[in-house]
Design a protein around this motif. Structure first.
Motif, mmCIF file in Angstrom:
data_model
loop_
_atom_site.group_PDB
_atom_site.id
_atom_site.type_symbol
_atom_site.label_atom_id
_atom_site.label_comp_id
_atom_site.label_asym_id
_atom_site.label_seq_id
_atom_site.Cartn_x
_atom_site.Cartn_y
_atom_site.Cartn_z
ATOM 1 N N LEU A 170 32.166 -31.671 34.190
ATOM 2 C CA LEU A 170 31.038 -32.569 33.914
ATOM 3 C C LEU A 170 30.902 -32.830 32.423
ATOM 4 O O LEU A 170 30.554 -33.949 31.994
ATOM 5 N N ALA A 171 31.174 -31.800 31.609
ATOM 6 C CA ALA A 171 31.092 -32.000 30.151
ATOM 7 C C ALA A 171 32.125 -33.009 29.690
ATOM 8 O O ALA A 171 31.888 -33.752 28.720
ATOM 9 N N GLU A 172 33.283 -33.064 30.352
ATOM 10 C CA GLU A 172 34.323 -34.015 29.989
ATOM 11 C C GLU A 172 33.828 -35.441 30.125
ATOM 12 O O GLU A 172 34.301 -36.349 29.434
ATOM 13 N N ARG A 173 32.817 -35.660 30.974
ATOM 14 C CA ARG A 173 32.206 -36.986 31.131
ATOM 15 C C ARG A 173 30.893 -37.112 30.387
ATOM 16 O O ARG A 173 30.144 -38.065 30.587
ATOM 17 N N GLY A 174 30.626 -36.138 29.554
ATOM 18 C CA GLY A 174 29.410 -36.196 28.752
ATOM 19 C C GLY A 174 28.146 -35.901 29.535
ATOM 20 O O GLY A 174 27.062 -36.355 29.156
ATOM 21 N N ARG A 175 28.263 -35.100 30.576
ATOM 22 C CA ARG A 175 27.101 -34.808 31.416
ATOM 23 C C ARG A 175 26.862 -33.303 31.460
ATOM 24 O O ARG A 175 27.759 -32.493 31.200
ATOM 25 N N ARG A 176 25.650 -32.938 31.814
ATOM 26 C CA ARG A 176 25.254 -31.537 31.849
ATOM 27 C C ARG A 176 25.048 -31.097 33.295
ATOM 28 O O ARG A 176 24.761 -31.912 34.170
ATOM 29 N N ILE A 177 25.204 -29.792 33.493
ATOM 30 C CA ILE A 177 24.865 -29.189 34.777
ATOM 31 C C ILE A 177 23.948 -28.008 34.504
ATOM 32 O O ILE A 177 24.220 -27.182 33.618
ATOM 33 N N VAL A 178 22.844 -27.929 35.227
ATOM 34 C CA VAL A 178 21.814 -26.915 34.996
ATOM 35 C C VAL A 178 21.578 -26.177 36.309
ATOM 36 O O VAL A 178 21.359 -26.807 37.350
ATOM 37 N N PHE A 179 21.612 -24.830 36.254
ATOM 38 C CA PHE A 179 21.368 -23.984 37.428
ATOM 39 C C PHE A 179 20.045 -23.258 37.250
ATOM 40 O O PHE A 179 19.720 -22.786 36.144
ATOM 41 N N GLY A 216 23.825 -38.919 34.791
ATOM 42 C CA GLY A 216 22.844 -38.042 34.159
ATOM 43 C C GLY A 216 23.100 -36.571 34.455
ATOM 44 O O GLY A 216 24.179 -36.163 34.897
ATOM 45 N N THR A 217 22.079 -35.790 34.213
ATOM 46 C CA THR A 217 22.159 -34.343 34.392
ATOM 47 C C THR A 217 22.173 -33.982 35.877
ATOM 48 O O THR A 217 21.433 -34.561 36.668
ATOM 49 N N VAL A 218 23.009 -33.010 36.199
ATOM 50 C CA VAL A 218 23.076 -32.493 37.560
ATOM 51 C C VAL A 218 22.321 -31.165 37.600
ATOM 52 O O VAL A 218 22.594 -30.268 36.786
ATOM 53 N N ARG A 219 21.383 -31.036 38.487
ATOM 54 C CA ARG A 219 20.569 -29.826 38.593
ATOM 55 C C ARG A 219 20.838 -29.165 39.955
ATOM 56 O O ARG A 219 20.719 -29.813 40.990
#
Length: 428
Positions: free
Chosen positions: A308-317, A350-353
């Protein structure tokens, strides 16, 4: 089938008719001859009473008219014919009558009954009554013809009933055969209909169950290659990303890249193992190996953070305290989350939660991004469904729902804007 059933029913009817008709025919013969002897005896007794003790004189003897088609005669003690019709020379039954007993016998072609005429306890004559045996046999034959006619009518009715019953019994079996031929030709939607015959319906239900299981096995086999390719796509993409990054960065430490590649190769191998295990799990143990939610999230975060970072996006757990230590079926949940995160990475924005929380003592895992779901929510889990922007298209969501149902869980669309999927996992 119909001919066999008809032959069996016809044979049973014939045996039944023979068992009834033969004794009946014998009974008719015995009865007719017995009745004839009784009539002759009655006629002779009536004549003996009417004759009286004075018939030995010269007075003419008047005999009553015989009640049968035969002859009626009276003989004196010298066995001379005194009146009526009969042989001039007394036959053996007439001589036996002088002994003072009623005699019933056959003489030549006649039935003969001899009744003694007594006076003062002395036999003074004999009354002889006779009828031709042929006349009795004629009546017997007529009765037998009537019985034969009734038997033929009964047999005709039996044949008609047997034909109808054979058709009723064979029709559902012939239908089962046609359904089996359709299944053998590849039509797995063919199902047998109930016939109202318990035994045939049991066979039809067994055949339908077999076809349903066969269809399930064949669908599983057809979908396995596509499902496996879909699930292997993500770890392969991560491995390729790592190798491309090491190749394009001259300052990168090759050992770090190799170590990372080894880790991702291990993840690829585990994915292959998961897919194989999930395809072979027995029905009695559909959940497979268990692990904690915290361990699952740590593994998922390590694998998906870079992609996801490779596409400039964040993942939040985020995990609620009591939920993190619960045990879950690792293989199923890992593959389900991979599908949902790949769906969010490919089609969302956008951000993935990824959030785990408790819902009425059930573990709920939400995967949410900032995109929208333009496809019809009722169709997104159907295999091969494609929305206007391919959101949830093809295999992934259908596979994820199947994996959830296989371990007793549920996968639902919690929200279409923003897009959020929820996995509900019952506690162990």
């Amino acid at each position: 089938m119909r001919r066999r059933v008809s032959r069996v029913a016809l044979a049973a009817a014939l045996v039944s008719l023979i068992l009834v008709a033969v004794p009946l025919a014998i009974g008719i013969r015995i009865s007719f001859f017995s009745d004839e002897r009784t009539e002759l005896e009655r006629a002779a007794l009536a004549a003996a009473i009417q004759v009286g003790p004075d018939f030995t004189g010269n007075d003419p003897v008047e005999l009553p008219a015989p009640s049968t088609d035969g002859q009626l005669a009276v003989y004196d003690s010298s066995l001379r014919l005194r009146a009526g019709t009969g042989p001039q020379v007394a036959d053996d039954p007439t001589r036996a009558g002088l002994a003072g007993k009623v005699v019933q016998a056959e003489s030549g072609s006649s039935l003969v009954v001899a009744v003694p005429v007594a006076s003062s306890e002395r036999v003074i004559g004999v009354v002889r009554a006779s009828s031709p045996i042929n006349a009795v046999w004629a009546r017997v034959l007529l009765a037998w013809l009537a019985v034969l006619g009734g038997a033929l009518v009964a047999l005709a009715i039996g044949v008609a009933v047997a034909t109808w019953q054979a058709k009723r019994l064979s029709a559902p079996l012939e239908s089962l055969a046609r359904i089996a031929d359709r299944v053998a030709a590849g039509d797995l939607s063919a199902r047998a209909e109930p016939s109202g015959i318990a035994e045939v319906d049991a066979l039809a239900n067994a055949q339908n169950t077999m076809v349903e299981r066969l269809a399930h096995v064949l669908d599983h086999a057809r979908n396995f290659a596509a499902d496996a390719a879909h699930q292997l796509r993500t770890p392969l993409a991560g491995l390729r990303l790592t190798l491309e990054a090491a190749q394009t960065d001259p300052a990168a430490d090759p050992r770090v890249a190799v170590d990372e590649a080894f880790l991702q190769t291990g993840e690829l191998q585990r994915t292959v193992q998961d897919v194989l295990e999930l395809s072979q799990l027995p029905a009695k143990e559909p959940r497979g190996p268990l692990g904690t939610l915290d361990a699952l999230f740590a593994e998922i975060e390590h694998r998906w953070h870079g992609m996801l970072a490779e596409r400039g996006r964040r993942i939040v757990f985020s995990v609620e305290d009591p939920v993190g230590h619960r045990f879950l079926p690792l293989a199923n949940c890992r593959q389900i989350l991979d599908v949902l995160l790949d769906n969010a990475r490919t089609h969302g924005r956008g951000t993935v939660r990824v959030t785990a929380h408790d819902v009425l003592d059930t573990t709920a895992i939400d995967v949410e991004d900032e995109g929208t779901m333009p496809a019809d929510p009722a169709d997104i889990f159907a295999r091969g469904t494609r929305g206007p922007t391919d959101r949830g298209a093809g295999i992934g969501l259908a596979l994820a729902r199947n994996l959830a149902e296989a371990c007793g869980s549920r996968l639902v669309l919690a929200s279409s804007s923003p897009t959020a999927f929820r996995v509900l996992i019952p506690d162990e």
